[in-house]
Design a protein around this motif. Structure first.
Motif, PDB file in Angstrom:
ATOM      1  N   HIS A 163       0.905  -1.121   0.111  1.00 56.77           N
ATOM      2  CA  HIS A 163       0.139  -0.082   0.024  1.00 56.77           C
ATOM      3  C   HIS A 163       0.864   1.193  -0.096  1.00 56.77           C
TER       4      HIS A 163
ATOM      5  N   GLN B   4       3.863   0.676   2.447  1.00 60.35           N
ATOM      6  CA  GLN B   4       3.816  -0.215   3.478  1.00 60.35           C
ATOM      7  C   GLN B   4       3.508  -1.556   3.069  1.00 60.35           C
ATOM      8  N   GLU B   5       4.065  -2.916   3.488  1.00 59.43           N
ATOM      9  CA  GLU B   5       3.613  -4.036   2.979  1.00 59.43           C
ATOM     10  C   GLU B   5       2.835  -4.623   4.333  1.00 59.43           C
ATOM     11  N   TRP B   6       1.640  -5.218   3.879  1.00 62.40           N
ATOM     12  CA  TRP B   6       0.656  -5.746   4.926  1.00 62.40           C
ATOM     13  C   TRP B   6       0.715  -7.207   5.017  1.00 62.40           C
TER      14      TRP B   6
ATOM     15  N   LEU C  70      -7.933  -7.515   5.688  1.00 64.67           N
ATOM     16  CA  LEU C  70      -7.534  -5.975   5.618  1.00 64.67           C
ATOM     17  C   LEU C  70      -8.749  -5.313   5.027  1.00 64.67           C
TER      18      LEU C  70
ATOM     19  N   SER D  43      -4.708   5.023   6.368  1.00 67.01           N
ATOM     20  CA  SER D  43      -4.828   3.650   6.823  1.00 67.01           C
ATOM     21  C   SER D  43      -4.681   3.647   8.590  1.00 67.01           C
TER      22      SER D  43
END
Length: 275
Positions: free
Chosen positions: A139, A148-150, A156, A163
């Motif tokens: 994201h 950012q890697e989730w 989610l 966020s």
């Protein structure tokens, strides 16, 4: 306003899906857009297209199944409300187009956006990649310039805010989405129908301090997962569901309003493909 819910499973069991995704697109009823289809210039991409004069060809959501290394790509753009607006900014819908049409990874693509000198109004860009060795959600928002890697294996949800301060409907919707996908012994049809009903939910999640702060008008009318504000001829125009099973078979379902009356004509699309 738009809203997006999904779960990306890194190591799904035989009866589980690699990806379950549900999304709503809200827009003025009169704004022209095409229904989801394979794109003529690259038939490995599926999605709707913006037909607004001066913004033709952009998209809010699309998938790609045509990369040489058999990687599935998903991209979705959600505007962020309550931020300064530049009337001369570039069209944000092309961000998804450029991502799904090209072989660049989502990490590299989002990282490159930090360094660009191109000017866009505020957005959340959510990208997903699934391949032989990749299961990744990345994201990026140009408000805080953070990539950012989730994590996988966790539901989610994203909306039209940053966020770390989600709207109440995003938080409530994530828990409802979790409950739906965790139901045992449900068929694919049952899952799809439950997700469709979920995307049609008009319950207001109000009051909402963040939404009220970010939106100067209609705030309470935008507080439901499915938005309908007939007085402004604005609301949920498109509902999308995407499923990917353990054999990389993709089901792309979409319901698109094809008139200026939400009680009138809707086009239902179901495209099956694989990667």
């Amino acid at each position: 306003m738009c809203i997006l819910f999904f779960i990306l499973n890194k190591f799904p069991k035989a009866d589980q899906y690699k990806l379950i995704l549900a999304a709503n697109r809200d827009e003025y009823y009169a704004r022209p857009a095409s229904v989801a289809e394979r794109w003529k210039e690259c038939d490995f991409v599926i999605g709707g297209r913006d037909l607004e004069p001066g913004r033709e060809g952009g998209t809010w959501l699309a998938i790609s199944t045509g990369t040489k290394d058999k990687t599935f790509k998903f991209g979705s753009l959600l505007n962020i409300t309550g931020e300064p607006i530049d009337e001369n900014a570039l069209h944000r819908g092309n961000l998804v187009v450029d991502y799904v049409k090209n072989p660049i990874s989502n990490v590299e693509y989002c990282q490159n956006l930090i360094d660009t000198d191109k000017k866009f109004n505020s957005f959340n860009l959510i990208t997903i990649e699934i391949g032989a060795e990749i299961n990744r959600t990345v994201h990026y928002s140009n408000v805080n310039n953070v990539v950012q890697e989730w994590p996988c294996n966790e539901p989610l949800a994203f909306g039209n805010s940053l966020s770390h301060e989600p709207y109440e409907k995003v938080k409530a919707g994530r828990e409802k989405f979790r409950e739906i996908i965790n139901r045992e012994n449900q068929s694919k049809d049952d899952l799809v129908n439950s997700l469709k009903n979920f995307l049609c939910d008009r319950e207001k999640h109000w009051p909402d301090e963040v939404l009220n702060r970010r939106v100067s008008k209609w705030a309470d009318k935008l507080s439901s997962i499915c938005v309908r504000h007939d007085g402004a001829n604005y609301g949920t125009r498109t509902r999308t569901i995407i499923l990917i099973d353990g054999n990389n078979k993709v089901d792309f379902y979409e319901e698109t309003m094809t008139s200026t009356n939400p009680d009138d004509a809707w086009t239902r699309t179901h495209i099956q493909t694989e990667f």
